[in-house]
Structures are given as structure tokens and as C-alpha cells.
Design a protein around this motif. Structure first.
Motif, short mmCIF file in Angstrom:
data_model
loop_
_atom_site.label_atom_id
_atom_site.label_comp_id
_atom_site.label_asym_id
_atom_site.label_seq_id
_atom_site.Cartn_x
_atom_site.Cartn_y
_atom_site.Cartn_z
N THR A 17 0.83 -1.20 0.00
CA THR A 17 0.00 0.00 0.00
C THR A 17 0.87 1.26 0.00
O THR A 17 2.06 1.21 0.32
CB THR A 17 -0.91 -0.01 1.24
N PRO A 18 0.32 2.43 -0.39
CA PRO A 18 1.11 3.67 -0.44
C PRO A 18 1.68 4.03 0.92
O PRO A 18 1.10 3.73 1.96
CB PRO A 18 0.09 4.72 -0.90
N SER A 19 2.84 4.70 0.92
CA SER A 19 3.51 5.01 2.19
C SER A 19 3.82 6.49 2.34
O SER A 19 4.61 6.88 3.20
CB SER A 19 4.81 4.20 2.31
N GLN A 20 3.22 7.35 1.51
CA GLN A 20 3.50 8.78 1.60
C GLN A 20 2.99 9.37 2.91
O GLN A 20 1.95 8.95 3.42
CB GLN A 20 2.84 9.52 0.43
N ILE A 21 3.74 10.34 3.44
CA ILE A 21 3.23 11.08 4.59
C ILE A 21 2.09 11.99 4.12
O ILE A 21 1.95 12.29 2.93
CB ILE A 21 4.33 11.90 5.28
N GLU A 22 1.29 12.45 5.07
CA GLU A 22 0.08 13.18 4.70
C GLU A 22 0.38 14.44 3.89
O GLU A 22 -0.35 14.77 2.94
CB GLU A 22 -0.71 13.55 5.96
N ASN A 23 1.46 15.14 4.22
CA ASN A 23 1.77 16.38 3.51
C ASN A 23 2.10 16.16 2.04
O ASN A 23 2.06 17.10 1.24
CB ASN A 23 2.94 17.10 4.18
N ASP A 24 2.44 14.93 1.67
CA ASP A 24 2.77 14.64 0.27
C ASP A 24 1.58 14.14 -0.53
O ASP A 24 1.69 13.97 -1.75
CB ASP A 24 3.90 13.59 0.21
N LEU A 25 0.45 13.92 0.13
CA LEU A 25 -0.74 13.47 -0.58
C LEU A 25 -1.37 14.61 -1.37
O LEU A 25 -1.11 15.79 -1.10
CB LEU A 25 -1.77 12.91 0.41
N GLY A 26 -2.21 14.27 -2.32
CA GLY A 26 -2.93 15.28 -3.07
C GLY A 26 -4.00 15.94 -2.22
O GLY A 26 -4.35 15.48 -1.12
N ARG A 27 -4.56 17.03 -2.73
CA ARG A 27 -5.62 17.74 -2.01
C ARG A 27 -6.80 16.84 -1.72
O ARG A 27 -7.49 16.99 -0.70
CB ARG A 27 -6.05 18.96 -2.84
N ASP A 28 -7.05 15.88 -2.60
CA ASP A 28 -8.16 14.95 -2.41
C ASP A 28 -7.76 13.72 -1.61
O ASP A 28 -8.54 12.77 -1.47
CB ASP A 28 -8.75 14.52 -3.75
N GLY A 29 -6.54 13.71 -1.07
CA GLY A 29 -6.08 12.61 -0.23
C GLY A 29 -5.40 11.48 -0.97
O GLY A 29 -4.97 10.51 -0.36
N THR A 30 -5.27 11.57 -2.31
CA THR A 30 -4.70 10.46 -3.07
C THR A 30 -3.18 10.45 -3.02
O THR A 30 -2.53 11.49 -2.91
CB THR A 30 -5.14 10.53 -4.55
N PHE A 65 -4.76 1.45 2.81
CA PHE A 65 -4.09 2.72 3.12
C PHE A 65 -4.40 3.77 2.06
O PHE A 65 -3.53 4.49 1.58
CB PHE A 65 -2.58 2.51 3.27
N ASN A 66 -5.68 3.83 1.72
CA ASN A 66 -6.16 4.72 0.66
C ASN A 66 -6.89 5.89 1.31
O ASN A 66 -7.99 5.73 1.85
CB ASN A 66 -7.10 3.94 -0.27
N ALA A 67 -6.29 7.06 1.25
CA ALA A 67 -6.86 8.24 1.89
C ALA A 67 -7.71 9.09 0.96
O ALA A 67 -8.05 10.23 1.29
CB ALA A 67 -5.74 9.10 2.48
N HIS A 68 -8.09 8.54 -0.20
CA HIS A 68 -8.90 9.29 -1.16
C HIS A 68 -10.23 9.67 -0.50
O HIS A 68 -11.02 8.81 -0.10
CB HIS A 68 -9.14 8.43 -2.40
N LYS A 69 -10.50 10.95 -0.42
CA LYS A 69 -11.62 11.46 0.37
C LYS A 69 -12.98 11.05 -0.18
O LYS A 69 -13.97 11.05 0.56
CB LYS A 69 -11.53 12.98 0.47
#
Length: 311
Positions: A78-91, A215-219
Motif C-alpha cells: 500500500t502507499p507510504s507517503q506522509i500526509e503532507n505529500d498526498l494530493g488535495r483529495d487525499g490520493t 491505506f487509501n486516503a482518497h476522500k
């Protein structure tokens, strides 16, 4: 630089989808493909099975060497980016083209099993995933909006070598500048019938657990406010990969839960929403091919697929 590429850059606006796609593809393909090795652990499989309401692997901890069912590799790597590196929509933005094409949607793809049991993916194995950007192309929607279609290919290798190829297509549309009004709910129509049917209503709990385990933070999959007040959806959106796995699970229930297909090709065609009933239809297998489609209760097709049997 080749003549054709010079011509491309000279004739297209710098921010056009085609120019952005070409530059993104050229830049990214010069980089080494990301590789990661991960243990396929039993805890993740048990919790993923519980999320999918699959009692055969959720009631007790699966033992070492348990085969990973078709499609369940999506719970790993699953993706491992920290939150600040995610897109505005959480992707996850690992394979995002540059602005303004940053709003991602899972468009479809293909899974191909190179090795079957007993040489396939199993609990307790260390498996290596290699991800390659294979395509990026500027296109337009039917309404004339520009978008970038990105294709990636993921290869999974265990001690037996290459086991699975996962090809995915993502659509990247321009970031939303002005909030979209939420879509209204259409009038219901009767479901079509088919040889094999299974009905679903995805709850917020299922969608939350699926997002957490992948681990998908897509809003769009958990924030009703984001869906209705920003992107114009009428409710939270069901994950494309969740529908893909449900197609594979239904096929296994018909053919045999221990079986793997040779290949599945699928395409998402319209959003499906949490709390709304939809139907999965599998046709009778013909010449080793089973046609699949998912339809909502308003007459729209949400996903189509074609499963090729290995036997």
C-alpha cells in the motif's frame, strides 16, 4: 530531441493535457522503477477477509502457505507517503502528472496470473513489487474537458519468479476550483436479470475498513462533505478495486474458491455509491470467457469485466 517531439511542444499549449502527459511520461520513464519487498502476513489477510465478509479466511488466523485469493494482493504494497505529500483529495501522488491534472479516478485495468497454485502468492512469502509507468496520454471527456490517462504496470515476484502482473489505468482530471453542486438521485428502475446475480449495498463501515486496509486516503470514499460539497457526488463512492475483488470472489464461488483465473480485464464506467443497492451479473462461461457487469438501481452500468479461465 526528436523532430516529432519538437513539433509536439511547438504546437501544443504548455498546459494542454497532451503536452503535460508527454513531458510527464518522458521525465518519469528516465527514473528507475520503484521496487519494494513485503512479507505477506496472515493478520492482513484475515482482516481483509473480514472486511469482504469472507468467513473462510476471517474466522481464524490463516496459516503459512495459505494461497492469497485472486485480487487480495491489493491489501499489500500500500502507499507510504506522509500526509503532507498526498494530493488535495487525499490520493497518493507517486504517479501523478503535474498540475492542473491532479484529480485521480481509477479507470480500470487488467490482472494476469502468470503462475497458478502451488507457485502463486502465499502467506509467509516475501514478495517483490516493481512498478513501471507505461503510458500517459492526453484525452478529452465527452463534455470536452481535458484529462490525462496514466497506465502503470506492477509485477509481483516470489521465489518462483514472476507470479502476477497488475496493469492499472488512472484518469487525472483538472483540480476542482469551484465546488460542484451534488448530483440528484435518479428514479429507480428494475434490475436486469442474468445467469448469476449477487446484490450489494456497501455501508460506510465497509468502505472505511477497505480504505484503511489499503491505506487509501482518497476522500471520495469516506468524506461525505468532500463528495457533496466539492466534487458533486451525491454520496461516498465505492472503491473500484472493491468492486473488482467482488467480481473475482463471485467468480470463485461459482467455479471453486481455490481456483484462479488466467486473466481479468475490467473498466469502471460510472460511480457507485455507498448505501445504494447495486447488482453484479456474471454470464455463463463461453469458450473460457465469463462476461461480468455491475449495474446500479438507476439503470447505469458501473463496471464491466471479462474473466478468462485458466482451465
Amino acid at each position: 530531441m526528436s523532430t516529432s517531439r519538437r513539433q509536439l511542444y511547438s504546437t501544443l499549449p504548455p498546459s494542454s493535457a497532451s503536452a503535460v502527459a508527454s513531458q510527464f511520461l518522458s521525465k518519469t520513464q528516465k527514473l528507475p522503477p520503484p521496487r519494494q519487498t513485503q512479507l505477506l502476513d496472515a493478520n492482513q489477510l484475515q482482516r481483509f477477509s473480514a472486511t469482504l465478509s469472507r468467513s473462510e479466511l476471517s474466522q481464524s488466523l490463516p496459516g503459512n502457505c495459505t494461497p492469497l485469493p485472486a485480487g487480495y494482493h491489493l491489501a499489500y504494497f500500500t502507499p507510504s507517503q506522509i500526509e503532507n505529500d498526498l494530493g488535495r483529495d487525499g490520493t497518493d501522488t507517486t504517479f501523478n502528472p503535474p498540475s492542473p491534472f491532479t484529480r485521480r479516478m481509477w479507470a480500470g485495468g487488467q490482472l494476469e496470473w502468470i503462475k497458478q497454485a502451488p507457485d502463486g502468492l502465499r502467506i509467509g512469502q516475501h514478495v517483490t513489487e516493481t512498478t513501471k509507468l507505461v503510458s500517459a496520454e492526453g484525452k478529452k471527456t465527452r463534455a470536452g474537458e481535458e484529462m490525462v490517462v496514466v497506465g502503470v504496470e506492477k509485477e509481483y515476484e516470489n521465489e518462483q519468479g514472476l507470479v502476477l502482473i497488475d496493469r492499472r489505468n488512472w484518469i487525472f482530471r483538472p483540480e476542482i476550483k469551484e465546488p460542484q453542486a451534488p448530483a440528484s438521485r435518479p428514479a429507480e428502475v428494475p434490475f436486469p436479470d442474468g445467469r448469476h446475480v449477487r446484490d450489494f449495498i456497501q455501508t460506510p463501515v465497509t468502505l472505511f475498513r477497505f480504505s484503511a486496509l489499503t491505506f487509501n486516503a482518497h476522500k471520495i470514499h469516506y468524506s461525505k462533505e468532500w463528495c457533496r460539497e466539492v466534487e458533486g457526488h451525491r454520496d461516498i463512492v465505492v472503491h473500484g478495486p472493491l468492486n473488482l475483488i467482488n467480481i473475482l470472489n463471485f467468480w470463485r464461488d461459482i467455479k471453486g474458491v481455490d481456483l484462479f483465473p488466467k486473466k481479468i480485464t475490467y473498466r469502471a464506467t460510472s460511480p457507485l455509491y455507498g448505501g445504494e443497492k447495486y447488482r453484479l451479473i456474471l454470464d455463463e462461461e463461453k469458450d473460457k470467457i465469463t462476461e461480468a457487469r455491475i449495474v446500479d438501481s438507476y439503470g447505469k452500468t458501473g463496471m464491466v469485466g471479462q474473466i478468462e479461465s485458466s482451465e
